[in-house]
Design an enzyme around this catalytic site. Structure first.
Site, PDB file in Angstrom:
ATOM      1  N   ASP A 265       0.808  -1.213   0.000  1.00  0.00           N
ATOM      2  CA  ASP A 265       0.000   0.000   0.000  1.00  0.00           C
ATOM      3  C   ASP A 265       0.846   1.270   0.000  1.00  0.00           C
ATOM      4  O   ASP A 265       0.340   2.358   0.262  1.00  0.00           O
ATOM      5  CB  ASP A 265      -0.949   0.009   1.208  1.00  0.00           C
ATOM      6  CG  ASP A 265      -0.180   0.021   2.528  1.00  0.00           C
ATOM      7  OD1 ASP A 265       1.064  -0.107   2.495  1.00  0.00           O
ATOM      8  OD2 ASP A 265      -0.826   0.169   3.586  1.00  0.00           O
TER       9      ASP A 265
ATOM     10  N   GLU B 111       3.239   2.156   2.015  1.00  0.00           N
ATOM     11  CA  GLU B 111       3.822   2.583   3.283  1.00  0.00           C
ATOM     12  C   GLU B 111       5.334   2.387   3.237  1.00  0.00           C
ATOM     13  O   GLU B 111       5.828   1.411   2.661  1.00  0.00           O
ATOM     14  CB  GLU B 111       3.262   1.755   4.447  1.00  0.00           C
ATOM     15  CG  GLU B 111       1.915   2.203   4.939  1.00  0.00           C
ATOM     16  CD  GLU B 111       1.501   1.456   6.202  1.00  0.00           C
ATOM     17  OE1 GLU B 111       2.344   0.724   6.765  1.00  0.00           O
ATOM     18  OE2 GLU B 111       0.328   1.596   6.594  1.00  0.00           O
TER      19      GLU B 111
ATOM     20  N   ASP C  36      16.448  38.017 -10.453  1.00  0.00           N
ATOM     21  CA  ASP C  36      15.409  38.793  -9.766  1.00  0.00           C
ATOM     22  C   ASP C  36      16.043  39.558  -8.618  1.00  0.00           C
ATOM     23  O   ASP C  36      17.187  39.318  -8.244  1.00  0.00           O
ATOM     24  CB  ASP C  36      14.266  37.893  -9.268  1.00  0.00           C
ATOM     25  CG  ASP C  36      14.768  36.743  -8.406  1.00  0.00           C
ATOM     26  OD1 ASP C  36      15.638  36.962  -7.556  1.00  0.00           O
ATOM     27  OD2 ASP C  36      14.288  35.606  -8.608  1.00  0.00           O
TER      28      ASP C  36
ATOM     29  N   SER D  67      11.326  31.721 -15.785  1.00  0.00           N
ATOM     30  CA  SER D  67      11.985  32.954 -15.340  1.00  0.00           C
ATOM     31  C   SER D  67      13.396  33.064 -15.902  1.00  0.00           C
ATOM     32  O   SER D  67      13.801  34.111 -16.402  1.00  0.00           O
ATOM     33  CB  SER D  67      12.025  33.013 -13.811  1.00  0.00           C
ATOM     34  OG  SER D  67      10.739  33.086 -13.274  1.00  0.00           O
TER      35      SER D  67
ATOM     36  N   SER E  10      10.314  25.503 -13.308  1.00  0.00           N
ATOM     37  CA  SER E  10       9.743  25.435 -14.662  1.00  0.00           C
ATOM     38  C   SER E  10      10.718  25.956 -15.708  1.00  0.00           C
ATOM     39  O   SER E  10      10.625  25.616 -16.886  1.00  0.00           O
ATOM     40  CB  SER E  10       8.442  26.241 -14.725  1.00  0.00           C
ATOM     41  OG  SER E  10       8.713  27.622 -14.522  1.00  0.00           O
TER      42      SER E  10
ATOM     43  N   LYS F 147      11.769  42.024 -12.579  1.00  0.00           N
ATOM     44  CA  LYS F 147      10.621  41.352 -13.190  1.00  0.00           C
ATOM     45  C   LYS F 147       9.401  41.474 -12.297  1.00  0.00           C
ATOM     46  O   LYS F 147       9.494  41.771 -11.101  1.00  0.00           O
ATOM     47  CB  LYS F 147      10.938  39.872 -13.432  1.00  0.00           C
ATOM     48  CG  LYS F 147      10.984  39.042 -12.151  1.00  0.00           C
ATOM     49  CD  LYS F 147      11.314  37.599 -12.424  1.00  0.00           C
ATOM     50  CE  LYS F 147      11.262  36.807 -11.111  1.00  0.00           C
ATOM     51  NZ  LYS F 147      11.742  35.448 -11.256  1.00  0.00           N
TER      52      LYS F 147
ATOM     53  N   ARG G  86      10.527  26.904  -0.357  1.00  0.00           N
ATOM     54  CA  ARG G  86       9.922  28.089  -0.968  1.00  0.00           C
ATOM     55  C   ARG G  86       8.666  28.553  -0.231  1.00  0.00           C
ATOM     56  O   ARG G  86       8.204  29.663  -0.448  1.00  0.00           O
ATOM     57  CB  ARG G  86       9.610  27.816  -2.442  1.00  0.00           C
ATOM     58  CG  ARG G  86      10.845  27.815  -3.324  1.00  0.00           C
ATOM     59  CD  ARG G  86      10.531  27.414  -4.762  1.00  0.00           C
ATOM     60  NE  ARG G  86      10.363  25.978  -4.890  1.00  0.00           N
ATOM     61  CZ  ARG G  86      10.122  25.349  -6.034  1.00  0.00           C
ATOM     62  NH1 ARG G  86      10.013  26.056  -7.147  1.00  0.00           N
ATOM     63  NH2 ARG G  86       9.997  24.035  -6.075  1.00  0.00           N
TER      64      ARG G  86
END
Length: 311
Positions: A34, A36, A168, A225, A222, A191, A93
């Site tokens: 399962d 675990e 940034d 930026s 991603s 930005k 984050r």
């Protein structure tokens, strides 16, 4: 001293153990039907100084649960001191309330680690340095800057038009430290982020015309930026752009996005186990943390200075 590893980044743990000229602790981290998590340690750890190596990267919750259960097994095995070695600290984050009725998940993770049995935390390039204050146990936050400095000096030996760029405003301190080590100028990308995962580059602060720009950051997820920042630098007259990022999260189609961008090369560390897509991307290169982590682990075990590694 003994080193134990979960499944989050076993290759890095093996490389660190090899650097220290010692085997990994004989243990198994398994899943029941399962899903675990079950941890079993086959060696005596009573009275030992244990270093549990585990990056809490994707799948974040599975890897975090592995680490917590591993810490509990070590504590119940009467280990003298347990250091959680987290090359990548997941949930970093989420270090503050981003809006009403939102969690501070980094603090929650800190509480879980301490309750599970961690005596000390050894991590790398925390997204926000103040996360160290979430713990009431010692935290050693290592930096990838010395590795990046060494690699840049080797790759760009004799090149006089280098410039370090922060993608940034929040990363200015990190970029300034690297620029100081390299003795080069600094520029900043200004930005505005409309929503999570989407950014719009507004301005390049600094004259980048004719310069070879090196973007530096702690995390690439991603890739939007960083790729937008690289394009803005080229549009502003930069000769070329490369990027040095500590943690290559590179989720979804990020590796493909980097491959199709104007970036010349993206250099990341092996704090996170590379995926097949990252491995296939010719513009992405990994440098290993094994020597840095091994030296830090040895310093902690010997009760000597960790900060001296960055002088």
């Amino acid at each position: 001293m003994k080193i134990i590893s979960g499944n989050g980044n076993r290759l890095l743990a093996e490389a660190v153990a090899a650097e220290l000229k010692m085997p990994l602790c004989d243990a198994s981290v398994q899943r029941f039907a399962d899903k675990e998590v079950f941890v079993e340690i086959y060696e005596n750890v009573r009275g030992e100084d244990i270093f549990a190596v585990q990056s809490t990267s994707y799948p974040t919750n599975d890897n975090l649960m592995e680490l917590l259960i591993m810490l509990d097994a070590l504590r119940r095995g009467s280990a003298r001191r347990i250091t959680a070695v987290m090359p990548y600290f997941g949930y970093a984050r989420q270090d503050r309330k981003s809006g009403p009725r939102t969690p501070i998940s980094a603090k929650l993770v800190a509480n879980l680690l301490v309750e599970a049995g961690a005596s000390r935390i050894l991590t790398l390039d925390l997204h926000a340095g103040q996360i160290q204050g979430f713990f009431d146990i010692p935290v050693d936050n290592l930096y990838a800057a010395p590795l990046f400095t060494q690699d840049i000096k080797k790759k760009y030996a004799g090149k006089s038009n280098l410039m370090v760029v922060s993608p940034d405003v929040g990363g200015v301190v990190r970029a300034r430290q690297l620029a100081k080590r390299l003795d080069v100028d600094l520029a900043i990308i200004d930005k505005r982020r409309e929503r999570a995962g989407v950014s719009e580059v507004m301005n390049v602060i600094g004259n980048v015309e004719g310069r070879h720009c090196i973007l530096v950051d702690d995390i690439i997820d991603s890739g939007g930026s960083l790729c937008n920042a690289a394009q803005a630098l080229i549009n502003a007259g930069a000769e070329g752009t490369d990027a040095y990022v500590t943690h290559g999260v590179l989720s979804g189609s990020a590796a493909e996005r980097v491959q199709n961008s104007v970036l010349g090369e993206l250099v990341i560390t092996d704090s996170i186990l590379e995926t097949d897509a990252v491995r296939a991307a010719t513009k992405i290169r990994q440098i290993s943390l094994n020597q840095l982590l091994a030296r830090a682990i040895r310093a902690v075990a010997d009760e000597s200075s960790v900060s001296s590694l960055f002088d």
